[in-house]
Design a protein around this motif. Structure first.
Motif, PDB file in Angstrom:
ATOM      1  N   ASP A  72      44.200  70.307  58.089  1.00 36.25           N
ATOM      2  CA  ASP A  72      44.119  69.959  56.671  1.00 36.25           C
ATOM      3  C   ASP A  72      44.683  71.110  55.841  1.00 36.25           C
ATOM      4  O   ASP A  72      44.453  72.286  56.150  1.00 36.25           O
ATOM      5  CB  ASP A  72      42.661  69.692  56.296  1.00 36.25           C
ATOM      6  N   ILE A  73      45.416  70.782  54.796  1.00 35.85           N
ATOM      7  CA  ILE A  73      46.004  71.834  53.962  1.00 35.85           C
ATOM      8  C   ILE A  73      44.978  72.408  52.993  1.00 35.85           C
ATOM      9  O   ILE A  73      44.851  73.627  52.834  1.00 35.85           O
ATOM     10  CB  ILE A  73      47.227  71.294  53.194  1.00 35.85           C
ATOM     11  N   ALA A  74      44.195  71.544  52.339  1.00 37.15           N
ATOM     12  CA  ALA A  74      43.299  71.985  51.257  1.00 37.15           C
ATOM     13  C   ALA A  74      41.957  72.446  51.810  1.00 37.15           C
ATOM     14  O   ALA A  74      40.934  71.778  51.646  1.00 37.15           O
ATOM     15  CB  ALA A  74      43.111  70.860  50.254  1.00 37.15           C
ATOM     16  N   LEU A  75      41.969  73.602  52.471  1.00 39.97           N
ATOM     17  CA  LEU A  75      40.741  74.186  52.993  1.00 39.97           C
ATOM     18  C   LEU A  75      40.187  75.211  52.002  1.00 39.97           C
ATOM     19  O   LEU A  75      40.941  75.777  51.205  1.00 39.97           O
ATOM     20  CB  LEU A  75      41.014  74.876  54.330  1.00 39.97           C
ATOM     21  N   HIS A  76      38.894  75.467  52.071  1.00 38.70           N
ATOM     22  CA  HIS A  76      38.312  76.532  51.262  1.00 38.70           C
ATOM     23  C   HIS A  76      38.744  77.879  51.845  1.00 38.70           C
ATOM     24  O   HIS A  76      38.850  78.059  53.062  1.00 38.70           O
ATOM     25  CB  HIS A  76      36.791  76.425  51.262  1.00 38.70           C
ATOM     26  N   GLY A  77      39.003  78.837  50.965  1.00 34.09           N
ATOM     27  CA  GLY A  77      39.462  80.143  51.439  1.00 34.09           C
ATOM     28  C   GLY A  77      40.906  80.066  51.875  1.00 34.09           C
ATOM     29  O   GLY A  77      41.778  79.648  51.114  1.00 34.09           O
ATOM     30  N   MET A  78      41.184  80.474  53.117  1.00 36.51           N
ATOM     31  CA  MET A  78      42.538  80.410  53.648  1.00 36.51           C
ATOM     32  C   MET A  78      42.942  78.945  53.845  1.00 36.51           C
ATOM     33  O   MET A  78      42.295  78.201  54.580  1.00 36.51           O
ATOM     34  CB  MET A  78      42.607  81.148  54.989  1.00 36.51           C
ATOM     35  N   ASP A  79      44.016  78.512  53.182  1.00 36.81           N
ATOM     36  CA  ASP A  79      44.390  77.107  53.300  1.00 36.81           C
ATOM     37  C   ASP A  79      45.215  76.860  54.562  1.00 36.81           C
ATOM     38  O   ASP A  79      45.575  77.778  55.300  1.00 36.81           O
ATOM     39  CB  ASP A  79      45.128  76.612  52.047  1.00 36.81           C
ATOM     40  N   GLY A  80      45.508  75.577  54.803  1.00 43.14           N
ATOM     41  CA  GLY A  80      46.197  75.200  56.026  1.00 43.14           C
ATOM     42  C   GLY A  80      47.597  75.773  56.129  1.00 43.14           C
ATOM     43  O   GLY A  80      48.057  76.110  57.233  1.00 43.14           O
ATOM     44  N   MET A  81      48.291  75.898  55.009  1.00 40.34           N
ATOM     45  CA  MET A  81      49.641  76.448  55.061  1.00 40.34           C
ATOM     46  C   MET A  81      49.619  77.910  55.508  1.00 40.34           C
ATOM     47  O   MET A  81      50.475  78.349  56.275  1.00 40.34           O
ATOM     48  CB  MET A  81      50.325  76.291  53.709  1.00 40.34           C
ATOM     49  N   GLU A  82      48.632  78.651  55.031  1.00 39.42           N
ATOM     50  CA  GLU A  82      48.518  80.051  55.441  1.00 39.42           C
ATOM     51  C   GLU A  82      48.147  80.151  56.922  1.00 39.42           C
ATOM     52  O   GLU A  82      48.643  81.035  57.636  1.00 39.42           O
ATOM     53  CB  GLU A  82      47.484  80.763  54.583  1.00 39.42           C
ATOM     54  N   VAL A  83      47.291  79.249  57.399  1.00 43.61           N
ATOM     55  CA  VAL A  83      46.956  79.234  58.826  1.00 43.61           C
ATOM     56  C   VAL A  83      48.213  79.019  59.655  1.00 43.61           C
ATOM     57  O   VAL A  83      48.472  79.733  60.625  1.00 43.61           O
ATOM     58  CB  VAL A  83      45.920  78.125  59.129  1.00 43.61           C
ATOM     59  N   CYS A  84      49.020  78.033  59.262  1.00 43.84           N
ATOM     60  CA  CYS A  84      50.250  77.740  60.000  1.00 43.84           C
ATOM     61  C   CYS A  84      51.210  78.926  59.945  1.00 43.84           C
ATOM     62  O   CYS A  84      51.814  79.300  60.956  1.00 43.84           O
ATOM     63  CB  CYS A  84      50.906  76.487  59.429  1.00 43.84           C
ATOM     64  N   ARG A  85      51.344  79.521  58.767  1.00 43.94           N
ATOM     65  CA  ARG A  85      52.250  80.664  58.628  1.00 43.94           C
ATOM     66  C   ARG A  85      51.846  81.799  59.554  1.00 43.94           C
ATOM     67  O   ARG A  85      52.683  82.399  60.232  1.00 43.94           O
ATOM     68  CB  ARG A  85      52.265  81.150  57.177  1.00 43.94           C
ATOM     69  N   ARG A  86      50.553  82.097  59.612  1.00 44.90           N
ATOM     70  CA  ARG A  86      50.093  83.194  60.463  1.00 44.90           C
ATOM     71  C   ARG A  86      50.306  82.891  61.941  1.00 44.90           C
ATOM     72  O   ARG A  86      50.684  83.776  62.722  1.00 44.90           O
ATOM     73  CB  ARG A  86      48.620  83.483  60.188  1.00 44.90           C
ATOM     74  N   GLY A 107      55.560  72.850  53.890  1.00 45.77           N
ATOM     75  CA  GLY A 107      54.872  72.792  55.167  1.00 45.77           C
ATOM     76  C   GLY A 107      55.830  72.812  56.340  1.00 45.77           C
ATOM     77  O   GLY A 107      55.609  73.514  57.335  1.00 45.77           O
ATOM     78  N   LEU A 108      56.913  72.061  56.253  1.00 47.18           N
ATOM     79  CA  LEU A 108      57.904  72.035  57.325  1.00 47.18           C
ATOM     80  C   LEU A 108      58.596  73.386  57.459  1.00 47.18           C
ATOM     81  O   LEU A 108      58.879  73.849  58.565  1.00 47.18           O
ATOM     82  CB  LEU A 108      58.932  70.927  57.063  1.00 47.18           C
ATOM     83  N   GLU A 109      58.871  74.016  56.324  1.00 44.42           N
ATOM     84  CA  GLU A 109      59.515  75.327  56.375  1.00 44.42           C
ATOM     85  C   GLU A 109      58.610  76.376  57.017  1.00 44.42           C
ATOM     86  O   GLU A 109      59.090  77.336  57.622  1.00 44.42           O
ATOM     87  CB  GLU A 109      59.928  75.761  54.969  1.00 44.42           C
ATOM     88  N   LEU A 110      57.306  76.200  56.884  1.00 48.66           N
ATOM     89  CA  LEU A 110      56.370  77.140  57.499  1.00 48.66           C
ATOM     90  C   LEU A 110      56.227  76.913  58.998  1.00 48.66           C
ATOM     91  O   LEU A 110      55.609  77.719  59.685  1.00 48.66           O
ATOM     92  CB  LEU A 110      54.999  77.019  56.823  1.00 48.66           C
ATOM     93  N   GLY A 111      56.770  75.806  59.499  1.00 47.51           N
ATOM     94  CA  GLY A 111      56.736  75.570  60.939  1.00 47.51           C
ATOM     95  C   GLY A 111      55.886  74.404  61.381  1.00 47.51           C
ATOM     96  O   GLY A 111      55.657  74.227  62.575  1.00 47.51           O
ATOM     97  N   ALA A 112      55.400  73.576  60.437  1.00 48.64           N
ATOM     98  CA  ALA A 112      54.654  72.377  60.840  1.00 48.64           C
ATOM     99  C   ALA A 112      55.604  71.401  61.523  1.00 48.64           C
ATOM    100  O   ALA A 112      56.813  71.401  61.288  1.00 48.64           O
ATOM    101  CB  ALA A 112      54.013  71.719  59.629  1.00 48.64           C
ATOM    102  N   ASP A 113      55.047  70.550  62.386  1.00 47.12           N
ATOM    103  CA  ASP A 113      55.855  69.611  63.144  1.00 47.12           C
ATOM    104  C   ASP A 113      55.805  68.196  62.594  1.00 47.12           C
ATOM    105  O   ASP A 113      56.682  67.389  62.874  1.00 47.12           O
ATOM    106  CB  ASP A 113      55.395  69.602  64.609  1.00 47.12           C
ATOM    107  N   ASP A 114      54.787  67.880  61.822  1.00 45.94           N
ATOM    108  CA  ASP A 114      54.666  66.547  61.246  1.00 45.94           C
ATOM    109  C   ASP A 114      53.699  66.630  60.065  1.00 45.94           C
ATOM    110  O   ASP A 114      53.040  67.650  59.868  1.00 45.94           O
ATOM    111  CB  ASP A 114      54.164  65.556  62.287  1.00 45.94           C
ATOM    112  N   TYR A 115      53.633  65.539  59.303  1.00 42.95           N
ATOM    113  CA  TYR A 115      52.914  65.554  58.030  1.00 42.95           C
ATOM    114  C   TYR A 115      52.306  64.179  57.804  1.00 42.95           C
ATOM    115  O   TYR A 115      53.016  63.173  57.864  1.00 42.95           O
ATOM    116  CB  TYR A 115      53.929  65.865  56.920  1.00 42.95           C
TER     117      TYR A 115
END
Length: 228
Positions: A56-70, A95-103
């Motif tokens: 999920d992208i909209a997480l409390h604290g560190m969001d999903g995009m930051e998780v994927c980036r790390r 999201g795709l630019e950060l390396g996600a595979d699907d949405y």
């Protein structure tokens, strides 16, 4: 007893949605572990080594995009399926630019979620018998899932790799965006074909002037025997 297809990490802070995802993935033979925040998700990936992540992208604290980036910065290319209530094109592209595979956009059917996860894993596994492909300065090994550019390894996401592998296995053939989505993503009729342009742009950036991908205006893309 149903065969265990591997562990899927679900990262979702809405309990009812997480429970629904767990139930349907479990029915298909997946082990499922749920986390509700980004820090715990990163720790779980490092500890459990899941076969896929439903994030999920909209997480409390560190969001999903930051998780994927790390994860991608650490060299972890576990397939990631982003789940979000937002349907903005800019969000999908980021999201795709950060390396996600699907949405996948909420609301969604749990059956579609399962189908998307299965598709991610099929794409990650790749074809069973594919030889090493060489085009121009590129050497792509689908068995080892490696790419060399002038004998230098280049890291690709699962979908970037599968897109390049498909094009290199059909040199000089021109494919529309819709055809590529059907071949690489595993399903046709995807409503936003611009995601393919994002992947091609990312591939070209990683390959530099060794990129063999050619844009055919008004049609789509092909691979030629030389760099662009």
């Amino acid at each position: 007893m149903q065969e265990n297809k591997g562990l899927v990490l679900v990262v979702e802070d809405e309990q009812n949605i997480a429970d629904l995802q767990r139930r349907y993935l479990s029915r298909e033979g997946f082990g499922v572990h749920v986390e509700a925040d980004g820090d715990a998700a990163l720790a779980a990936v490092r500890r459990m080594r899941p076969v896929a992540i439903v994030l999920d992208i909209a997480l409390h604290g560190m969001d999903g995009m930051e998780v994927c980036r790390r994860l991608r910065e650490e060299g972890d290319w576990t397939p990631v399926l982003f789940v979000t209530a937002r349907d903005e094109v800019t969000d999908r592209i980021l999201g795709l630019e950060l390396g996600a595979d699907d949405y996948l956009t909420k609301p969604f059917s749990p059956q579609e979620l399962v189908a998307r996860v299965k598709s991610l894993l099929r794409r990650a596994a790749g074809p069973q018998r594919d030889p090493v492909s060489r085009v121009g300065r590129l050497t792509l090994d689908t068995g080892r899932r490696t790419l060399l550019v002038d004998d230098r390894p280049v890291e690709l996401t699962t979908t970037e790799f599968n897109l390049l592998a498909f094009l290199m296995s059909h040199p000089e053939q021109v494919f529309s965006r819709e055809q590529l989505l059907g071949q690489v993503w595993g399903y046709a009729g995807y409503r936003d074909t611009r995601v393919m342009d994002v992947y091609v742009s990312q591939l070209r950036a990683k390959l530099g002037n060794a990129s063999p991908i050619r844009t055919v205006r008004g049609v789509g893309y092909s691979v030629t025997g030389a760099g662009r």
